[in-house]
Design a protein around this motif. Sequence first.
Motif: not given
Lengths: 234, 199
Positions: A10-11, A14, B193-194, B196-198
């Motif tokens: 996801f990073e 992003a 977006i960053a 989402i993983k959490y």
Amino acid sequence: MNSPRVKIDFERLANQVEKRLDQIFKQPARSTRPKIQIPSNTNSILNRLNRLHKILLSFELRDTDELIIKYFNQLEYLKQIFKQDEYLRILITLQYNLSHYIKTNKENAHPIAFKILRSVFNRMCDIFYAKNMKRNDRIKIINKEIIQYNKFHQFIKNRARPIKRKQVTSLLTREKNSFGNSETADQESDQIIQERLMVEFYIKRATADLKSYIRNELKKLRTEIQANTTKNGI
Amino acid sequence: MAFINLKTKEIKVKIVYYGPAQSGKTTNLFYIYRKFQNQIKSKMISINTFGDRTVFFDFLPFNLGKMDGFDILVQLYTVPGQVKYKATRELVLRGADGVVFVADISELKRKDNILSLKDLHHNLMKYNQSIFNVPLVFQFNKIDLVKLNMPVLSSNILKHDLNNRLKRPYYLASALHGHNVASTLKKITSMTIANIKYN
């Protein structure tokens, strides 16, 4: 059969999104503020301004209707010419609105409207002639005019509206119909009609107040009921 | 919560513009729609009442295209800011992945900004989300009022009132003229977006 596991970084995503957003929302490079362009036909503009000035001076002396139409025409022309200049455009719009007010109210137009119209016109000329005037000074001038205009606008809005003839006649006809006697309605004085209109107004206001009061009470009741139900665990 | 479809390789992200009444939430969306219409190729849905006040919500979806094999769809929503539409605000906030808090910098709206942020906090709590964890960007809107010599709140006061504990990115913006509208959107989208993983 197990479905293959998909790993999403996801990073990284992003970062890619950021780049894509940069592409999509690329702001066009800010061009320098367009300088005020005075068209080459300055003489014709000066003539127009002179004409406007003459019309303004004769507003209170001659038939306003005809003059206002002339005034509108001149303003339309200037609007086209000064469409690049935001400051002059604002002043033209103010003049447009004021002259529209004068046109619709004719002899009932408040004398201050003429005063403000003249003042706005003078400021427009000031800005037009002073080519080297600083931006801040222009804004100050325009702000003053806008404040003056807004005050006037508010004043007109707040002014107690006299009972319109239409309202009175409609009331009278209503009376006639209800009593079936034309003379009784004719004998009703204006004062009584005014009083009735006031009563109507107060009744409307009271019902609105009542409605809001009932709504508030219902809200309170609802919250109380909810609180009780949660307390009792229903 | 973001919707990830591994079969169709699609990620849907919901971003909500929150804030007090008439702070410029719809103006933000409208600017994006008007200015970048050709790029985003989408339509804005808006339900307005008399005087152009939002009754239900405004909605602007757009596709960012394929990235890392995934189609990324961004859905922008605004909530009605008026106090009376509390239930609608709550409903629109449901499933939000990111929030843009649009604050009005005019002096008169100081209290409204604080109340609206509190309202956001409460509404997020109802969905088991915390204002401290959700991707949030502040937009201090209407800086164009400064030019008109209107009384406005300084950025320090705004930071103190709204962002003192949250410490989130903020932008001074003018939604009417588009200043920092795109920057706010870029920031919140990438943050969402960053994040989402959490989830």
